[in-house]
Write a protein that holds these residues in place. Structure first.
Motif, PDB file in Angstrom:
ATOM      1  N   GLY A 194       8.544  -5.789  -3.807  1.00  0.00           N
ATOM      2  CA  GLY A 194       7.961  -6.767  -4.214  1.00  0.00           C
ATOM      3  C   GLY A 194       6.480  -6.445  -4.339  1.00  0.00           C
ATOM      4  N   MET A 195       5.782  -5.537  -4.816  1.00  0.00           N
ATOM      5  CA  MET A 195       4.400  -5.229  -4.563  1.00  0.00           C
ATOM      6  C   MET A 195       3.706  -5.407  -6.062  1.00  0.00           C
ATOM      7  SD  MET A 195       3.881  -4.619  -1.651  1.00  0.00           S
ATOM      8  CE  MET A 195       2.119  -4.490  -1.923  1.00  0.00           C
ATOM      9  N   GLY A 196       4.591  -5.528  -7.150  1.00  0.00           N
ATOM     10  CA  GLY A 196       4.134  -5.795  -8.596  1.00  0.00           C
ATOM     11  C   GLY A 196       3.959  -7.478  -8.571  1.00  0.00           C
ATOM     12  N   GLY A 197       2.393  -7.577  -8.807  1.00  0.00           N
ATOM     13  CA  GLY A 197       1.895  -8.759  -8.888  1.00  0.00           C
ATOM     14  C   GLY A 197       1.166  -9.336  -7.553  1.00  0.00           C
ATOM     15  N   VAL A 198       1.378  -8.612  -6.640  1.00  0.00           N
ATOM     16  CA  VAL A 198       0.453  -9.116  -5.580  1.00  0.00           C
ATOM     17  C   VAL A 198      -1.048  -9.148  -5.829  1.00  0.00           C
ATOM     18  CG1 VAL A 198       0.286  -6.905  -4.500  1.00  0.00           C
ATOM     19  CG2 VAL A 198       0.611  -8.774  -3.030  1.00  0.00           C
ATOM     20  N   THR A 199      -1.637 -10.178  -5.178  1.00  0.00           N
ATOM     21  CA  THR A 199      -2.976 -10.203  -5.446  1.00  0.00           C
ATOM     22  C   THR A 199      -3.852  -9.078  -4.709  1.00  0.00           C
ATOM     23  OG1 THR A 199      -3.526 -11.574  -3.661  1.00  0.00           O
ATOM     24  CG2 THR A 199      -2.837 -12.901  -5.587  1.00  0.00           C
ATOM     25  N   PRO A 200      -4.965  -8.825  -5.124  1.00  0.00           N
ATOM     26  CA  PRO A 200      -5.848  -7.779  -4.473  1.00  0.00           C
ATOM     27  C   PRO A 200      -6.267  -8.256  -3.040  1.00  0.00           C
ATOM     28  CG  PRO A 200      -6.959  -8.194  -6.690  1.00  0.00           C
ATOM     29  CD  PRO A 200      -5.789  -9.229  -6.455  1.00  0.00           C
ATOM     30  N   ARG A 201      -6.523  -9.610  -2.735  1.00  0.00           N
ATOM     31  CA  ARG A 201      -6.666  -9.954  -1.476  1.00  0.00           C
ATOM     32  C   ARG A 201      -5.456  -9.685  -0.589  1.00  0.00           C
ATOM     33  NH1 ARG A 201      -8.862 -14.963  -1.923  1.00  0.00           N
ATOM     34  NH2 ARG A 201     -11.023 -13.833  -1.785  1.00  0.00           N
ATOM     35  N   MET A 202      -4.355 -10.148  -0.956  1.00  0.00           N
ATOM     36  CA  MET A 202      -3.028  -9.981  -0.186  1.00  0.00           C
ATOM     37  C   MET A 202      -2.659  -8.513  -0.052  1.00  0.00           C
ATOM     38  SD  MET A 202      -0.967 -11.652   1.336  1.00  0.00           S
ATOM     39  CE  MET A 202      -0.526 -10.348   2.652  1.00  0.00           C
ATOM     40  N   LEU A 203      -3.033  -7.564  -1.234  1.00  0.00           N
ATOM     41  CA  LEU A 203      -2.845  -6.263  -0.874  1.00  0.00           C
ATOM     42  C   LEU A 203      -3.537  -5.607   0.177  1.00  0.00           C
ATOM     43  CD1 LEU A 203      -1.369  -3.707  -1.968  1.00  0.00           C
ATOM     44  CD2 LEU A 203      -3.446  -3.368  -3.551  1.00  0.00           C
ATOM     45  N   ASN A 204      -4.747  -5.961   0.179  1.00  0.00           N
ATOM     46  CA  ASN A 204      -5.576  -5.548   1.257  1.00  0.00           C
ATOM     47  C   ASN A 204      -5.167  -5.889   2.419  1.00  0.00           C
ATOM     48  OD1 ASN A 204      -8.260  -4.557   2.374  1.00  0.00           O
ATOM     49  ND2 ASN A 204      -8.771  -6.915   2.737  1.00  0.00           N
ATOM     50  N   VAL A 205      -4.870  -7.247   2.789  1.00  0.00           N
ATOM     51  CA  VAL A 205      -4.187  -7.685   4.067  1.00  0.00           C
ATOM     52  C   VAL A 205      -2.920  -6.933   4.484  1.00  0.00           C
ATOM     53  CG1 VAL A 205      -3.256  -9.444   5.207  1.00  0.00           C
ATOM     54  CG2 VAL A 205      -5.094 -10.189   4.012  1.00  0.00           C
ATOM     55  N   LYS A 206      -2.053  -6.703   3.594  1.00  0.00           N
ATOM     56  CA  LYS A 206      -0.789  -6.191   3.660  1.00  0.00           C
ATOM     57  C   LYS A 206      -1.133  -4.637   4.143  1.00  0.00           C
ATOM     58  CE  LYS A 206       2.318  -2.843   2.208  1.00  0.00           C
ATOM     59  NZ  LYS A 206       2.047  -1.323   1.588  1.00  0.00           N
ATOM     60  N   ASN A 207      -2.118  -3.859   3.537  1.00  0.00           N
ATOM     61  CA  ASN A 207      -2.388  -2.444   3.931  1.00  0.00           C
ATOM     62  C   ASN A 207      -3.245  -2.723   5.075  1.00  0.00           C
ATOM     63  OD1 ASN A 207      -1.385  -1.403   1.611  1.00  0.00           O
ATOM     64  ND2 ASN A 207      -3.512  -1.501   0.554  1.00  0.00           N
ATOM     65  N   THR A 208      -4.048  -3.431   5.473  1.00  0.00           N
ATOM     66  CA  THR A 208      -5.023  -3.320   6.729  1.00  0.00           C
ATOM     67  C   THR A 208      -3.747  -3.558   7.976  1.00  0.00           C
ATOM     68  OG1 THR A 208      -6.887  -4.507   5.835  1.00  0.00           O
ATOM     69  CG2 THR A 208      -6.456  -4.563   8.012  1.00  0.00           C
ATOM     70  N   ILE A 209      -2.813  -4.763   7.935  1.00  0.00           N
ATOM     71  CA  ILE A 209      -2.022  -5.059   8.893  1.00  0.00           C
ATOM     72  C   ILE A 209      -1.111  -3.833   9.259  1.00  0.00           C
ATOM     73  CG2 ILE A 209      -0.009  -6.553   9.220  1.00  0.00           C
ATOM     74  CD1 ILE A 209      -2.574  -7.770   9.750  1.00  0.00           C
ATOM     75  N   ASP A 210      -0.582  -3.141   8.159  1.00  0.00           N
ATOM     76  CA  ASP A 210       0.323  -2.128   8.248  1.00  0.00           C
ATOM     77  C   ASP A 210      -0.354  -0.966   8.775  1.00  0.00           C
ATOM     78  OD1 ASP A 210       2.621  -0.520   7.917  1.00  0.00           O
ATOM     79  OD2 ASP A 210       2.151   0.166   5.805  1.00  0.00           O
ATOM     80  N   ARG A 211      -1.616  -0.699   8.625  1.00  0.00           N
ATOM     81  CA  ARG A 211      -2.417   0.337   9.077  1.00  0.00           C
ATOM     82  C   ARG A 211      -2.695   0.000  10.649  1.00  0.00           C
ATOM     83  NH1 ARG A 211      -6.242   0.285   6.014  1.00  0.00           N
ATOM     84  NH2 ARG A 211      -7.761  -0.831   7.280  1.00  0.00           N
TER      85      ARG A 211
END
Length: 311
Positions: A194-211
């Motif tokens: 479900g990454m299509g349509g995710v906002t840039p801010r949420m994408l940054n949070v997702k990548n940061t939390i995952d990392r």
């Protein structure tokens, strides 16, 4: 005046005495030799370094190939030093025991009895036998001298290899921050849906939390089914800590706890709006954990995933 037999006997006893002295003096031939209880190459130090290596492996994200190579070299060198020390102790003990027996008893060793025979006709043969024994003993003494030198060399090599290993560890410790950043950057990423349509801010949070906290079994973001809330607009992601609707316990629950705590601590920087975990909500607009009503299941009550929404 001494008889020929008496002369041979005295020579034999002098030979034995010389062998005793040689065996006892061997440690002086090539530096002080460690005793059987000594620690060739410093095994205790190597054991401590191995403990550090295990901790570094965990901290730095898996096998440290260069460090493990140095560890292998040190282990091999220590093994050679131990084997040579055992061989040396055995050889020295054998020669010293044989020589001492000849010297103290004069007859316990069968060769001494032969040499000391009273039959004058056997004198020449016995003298040749005594010379042969002397040569063999002298050769054995030389072998032990070489063992002393080899063992000292192996011990020095083992100590150097251990020092090299210690230096590798110190270098890694000094670079701890840089290496941890590399590990975070290149460690396995969580599978995401479900990454299509995710906002840039949420994408940054997702990548940061995952990392920082991952990997997770999966991360799910945009969806429109059920009660999508911020998921429908790309403003939320679920960080799953178990699969199949299983209640998080043990390590899985600990991962969820750490993830929620990290999100709260970095909410201002990342633009996080609220976090839901274990039937509780932490809203940054009204800080603090508040209980939520029972929605009827493990997943619905957020016992298997951490929900994070952004502004």
């Amino acid at each position: 005046m001494e008889s020929p037999t008496s002369t041979v006997r005295h020579r034999t006893r002098r030979l034995a005495a010389a062998l005793v002295a040689a065996a006892v003096a061997l440690p002086l031939c090539s530096g002080a030799m460690p005793s059987a209880q000594a620690d060739p190459g410093d095994n205790a130090r190597f054991a401590r370094l191995n403990d550090q290596i295990e901790k570094l492996d965990k901290a730095y994200g898996g096998d440290l190939a260069k460090l493990k190579d140095a560890q292998h070299d040190a282990k091999q060198a220590l093994g050679r030093a131990r084997n040579l020390q055992n061989e040396l102790e055995g050889a020295r003990g054998l020669v010293a025991q044989l020589a001492a027996t000849q010297y103290m008893t004069g007859s316990t060793d069968p060769t001494v009895s032969v040499i000391a025979a009273e039959d004058p006709s056997q004198l020449l043969a016995n003298y040749s036998l005594a010379s042969h024994i002397a040569q063999n003993k002298a050769a054995r003494v030389q072998q032990i001298k070489k063992l002393v030198a080899d063992q000292e060399k192996a011990r020095a090599e083992a100590q150097q290899k251990t020092k090299d290993l210690e230096k590798h560890i110190q270098d890694l410790v000094r670079q701890k921050s840089r290496i941890r950043n590399l590990v975070k950057k290149y460690k396995p990423q969580s599978p995401s849906v479900g990454m299509g349509g995710v906002t840039p801010r949420m994408l940054n949070v997702k990548n940061t939390i995952d990392r920082e906290m991952g990997p997770f079994p999966t991360i799910g973001c945009v969806r429109s089914t059920g009660d999508p809330q911020d998921h429908g607009t790309g403003h939320a992601c679920d960080f799953m800590v178990t699969t199949g609707g299983q209640m998080a316990t043990g390590n899985a629950q600990s991962l969820g706890d750490r993830t929620a705590a990290y999100a709260i601590a970095h909410a201002s920087k990342l633009g996080i709006k609220y976090i839901i975990w274990r039937q509780r909500i932490y809203d940054m607009r009204s800080p603090g954990w508040d209980p939520m009503s029972n929605r009827g299941g493990v997943t619905a009550n957020h016992y298997d995933h951490v929900h994070i929404s952004v502004f």
